[in-house]
Scaffold this active site. Sequence first.
Site, PDB file in Angstrom:
ATOM      1  N   ASP A  35       0.554  -1.236  -0.035  1.00  0.00           N
ATOM      2  CA  ASP A  35       0.148   0.366  -0.171  1.00  0.00           C
ATOM      3  C   ASP A  35       1.152   1.576  -0.187  1.00  0.00           C
ATOM      4  O   ASP A  35       0.413   2.662  -0.526  1.00  0.00           O
ATOM      5  CB  ASP A  35      -1.147  -0.040   1.444  1.00  0.00           C
ATOM      6  CG  ASP A  35      -1.822  -0.738   1.599  1.00  0.00           C
ATOM      7  OD1 ASP A  35      -3.023  -0.624   0.703  1.00  0.00           O
ATOM      8  OD2 ASP A  35      -1.966  -1.314   2.277  1.00  0.00           O
TER       9      ASP A  35
HETATM   10  C1  BGC Z   1       0.000   0.962   6.253  1.00  0.00           C
HETATM   11  C2  BGC Z   1      -0.821   0.276   5.090  1.00  0.00           C
HETATM   12  C3  BGC Z   1      -2.333  -0.094   5.070  1.00  0.00           C
HETATM   13  C4  BGC Z   1      -2.843   0.844   4.775  1.00  0.00           C
HETATM   14  C5  BGC Z   1      -4.620   1.027   5.051  1.00  0.00           C
HETATM   15  C6  BGC Z   1      -0.628   2.505   6.381  1.00  0.00           C
HETATM   16  O1  BGC Z   1      -0.592   3.326   6.122  1.00  0.00           O
HETATM   17  O2  BGC Z   1       1.138   1.251   6.488  1.00  0.00           O
HETATM   18  O3  BGC Z   1       0.184  -0.998   6.079  1.00  0.00           O
HETATM   19  O4  BGC Z   1      -2.047  -1.374   4.434  1.00  0.00           O
HETATM   20  O5  BGC Z   1      -2.280   2.386   5.126  1.00  0.00           O
HETATM   21  O6  BGC Z   1      -4.659   1.017   5.540  1.00  0.00           O
HETATM   22  C1  NOJ Z   2      -2.076  -4.440   4.798  1.00  0.00           C
HETATM   23  C2  NOJ Z   2      -3.087  -4.232   3.952  1.00  0.00           C
HETATM   24  O1  NOJ Z   2      -4.676  -4.344   4.707  1.00  0.00           O
HETATM   25  C3  NOJ Z   2      -2.923  -5.055   3.192  1.00  0.00           C
HETATM   26  O2  NOJ Z   2      -4.134  -5.016   1.637  1.00  0.00           O
HETATM   27  C4  NOJ Z   2      -1.409  -4.966   2.328  1.00  0.00           C
HETATM   28  O3  NOJ Z   2      -0.864  -5.542   1.194  1.00  0.00           O
HETATM   29  C5  NOJ Z   2      -0.636  -4.363   3.426  1.00  0.00           C
HETATM   30  N1  NOJ Z   2      -0.698  -4.141   4.265  1.00  0.00           N
HETATM   31  C6  NOJ Z   2       0.815  -3.772   2.674  1.00  0.00           C
HETATM   32  O4  NOJ Z   2       0.729  -2.551   2.352  1.00  0.00           O
END
Ligand code: BGC
Ligand code: NOJ
Length: 814
Positions: A487
């Site tokens: 993400d």
């Molecule tokens: C986090 C991710 C998460 C995303 C969506 C980001 O700040 O680092 O791990 O999936 O937010 O909530």
């Molecule tokens: C948490 C999110 O829920 C998932 O969709 C994503 O792939 C990982 N973070 C890595 O960014």
Amino acid sequence: MKFGYFDDLNREYVITQPDTPLPWINYLGCQAYFGIISNTAGGYSFYRDARLRRITRYRYNNVPMDFGGRYVYLRDDESKEFWSPSWQPTRNDLKDYTCRHGMGYSVIGSTYSGIEAHTRYFVPLDENLEIWQLTVTNRRATKATISSFASIEFCLWDAQDDATNFQRNFNTGQVEVEDGVIYHKTEYRERRNHFAYFACSERDASFDTQREAFLGRYRSWDKPATVEAGQLTNSIAHGWSPIGAHQVKLELAPGETKQIVFVLGYHENPVDQKFDPPGTQTINKTLVKPTIAKYLDPKQADASFEQLRQYWESLLGIFQVNTPDIHTNRMVNIWNAYQCMATFNMSRSASFYESGIGRGLGFRDSNQDLLGFVHMAPIRARERILDLAATQLPTGGAYHQYQPLTKRGNNDIGGGFNDDPHWLIIGVSAYLKETGDWSILDEPVQYDNEPGSEKPLYDHLQRSFNYTLARLGPHGLPLIGRADWNDCLNLNCFSDTPGQSFQTTTNKEGKVAESIFIAGLFVQAGRELSAIANHRGLGTEASTYLAEVAKMESVIIKHGWDGEWFLRAYNDFGDKIGSNECKEGKIYIESNGYCTLAGIGLEDGKAAQALAAVGKHLATKHGIVVQQPAYTKYYIEMGEISSYPPGYKENAGIFCHVNPWIMIGETRVGHGDLAHDYYSRINPSAREEISDLHRCEPYVYAQMIAGKDAPSFGEAKNSWLTGTAAWNYYAIVQWILGVRTSLEGLEIAPVIPKSWPGFTATRTYRGVVYKISIERKGDGNQIALTVDGASIKGNVVPPPTDGRKEVTVKGILS
Ligand code: BGC
Ligand code: NOJ
């Protein structure tokens, strides 16, 4: 250092010290009514949707932490001393404190001043309520006069609004109290037809429903004025903050035990039967009263608890294994499977780290979660798949998330994550492999929940695949869009404004930034789709998919190989990410994991080479980090990944979700020892001894463990709701133990450590019990199978067609 121990026989983790480094939680409920409960009874409950139907209030990031929950107080009415058997909120010096977190229940208690008390909390199957069974025993030599109190704080339904809109909310709170039952009915007079209630088995109890009356001014849960005084005030909330509190007086002879049952529940009335008598503003309670009466009976509570125990027994019984490694057994047989059900139910919505208001169900998350729970709940998996697919956009793209209550895509959370559509193929394929239910592909499913847009589910899979073909970049690799699995790799974002959300801020319609991770995923999903097409008799279509897959593979080899490992991406300027040429972020786990898992580079040695590079540059004693070297400053062209300090989260943290991709990759190149070693490094049970460092629960996976660049290397965060649960389960069960579902039947292909003499397992698959035993006779991974004594060719054991309900499968590894 440990804070408790595993009781494997009872499938419980027993916490023996209340001040765990972080709240160690459990989940109550597994269908529609849910709660989170910490080891000191903190937490909250909700119906279906932690944002829109919050039943009790919870203050996140509170001081002291985890303050507020399902609190019981006891008061010695002679000495006037009071305490809480769950330690919080009064934090007395308790004797024999224990919290037993089990499958769908928690029992928390202790002894104080000669009074032993524990409360069992659980949600009975098929009901929208939770039961608290408080058992109090007098261990003194003399009679005890005790007041017991039970309390909760109602939330005004929409948890987001509840925490922000005080100018309205301080005026709307309403309750009714009838026959000792407290009914919380805020907004019931207008557009809601649901209410909550808090009931007590003792009829002569007194109560409070206004928070200030219960706590007293400027007081908190640790010292409610009424508990201190030993008397509730029968207050009725009008506006402000409705709560539920009951007081029951107990006279206990030496050795005597008494039980009180409390029921906290949620009920919906038919819209045209909201009031009784009709025309008044009084809740119609005729439909809910029998339910309340039923569960206040301790015998019924016990019977419901037994049903819940059996439910878990049968769910977990679908796969059980016995290996030489206790941590593998414990996680596979109990906790990892249990966590997979939690991630299925919650996705990423409500935990100690997910506030329940931020995120609905993630499209990619819920699809991946299927890998871990589809065998336990195939019918619910089917429903989930159809719900997810119905939020897919006509382009084949997806809303990143949807709200479980409305089942609608939630645009506020963003979209355009170009990996999303492929996870639907992966999820559906997992479902087909488990169930053989091909009818799901013909189910008509809407696009973007638009009536009239229905197309068979199969059409959705086709569009998922084509989505990428229509979005290829300059090298012929998939465009990344907003981001891919990671993400935080926001290559089209260029955010320079404080506080802007990387997930939702205006994103450039980038035509340059490409993802090698999505390329690997495309290869994998394409193969799955091709196999599905073949099965449907669509041979030509199946070959087209394979041709595209082959094309993508050669593009990966040509433009996605850095010499020693797979590149991660190209950025908006066409520069490499995850390359030896980079100053920071030279090598990443995701592309190397997914490409090797997908079998890219198996023949020419690239897969083994990439995995060796991961071992050399990314593996640590606490798990495999996302990338190296960590980003030491913010790079506007990279986005959120470089916003985290080195070693945390996506910036070189140990993201446990992706570690299994490497484990699977290692099994594909035949390295059982290393695959299991990686598995053990992040296995929470194997980390129990270092609980003071790990800090999160030793019975469930956390999303992240701080990487080697972080000052707190080895510290876990964000436990419970993570794709780690499904992927680790999938990696250990299907790839290391090698008990793998396929479209044709159960495949047996273990790649286990050399030191293991073998293992035994029981798997119920498509209605047949497979009794599996594997014996090692040589160092390799070659397997010879017999089924009911007869040797078979290959390693796929289809369910018998002659009506046998049990087969014995023996495998010799050489
Ligand atoms: C986090 C991710 C998460 C995303 C969506 C980001 O700040 O680092 O791990 O999936 O937010 O909530
Ligand atoms: C948490 C999110 O829920 C998932 O969709 C994503 O792939 C990982 N973070 C890595 O960014």
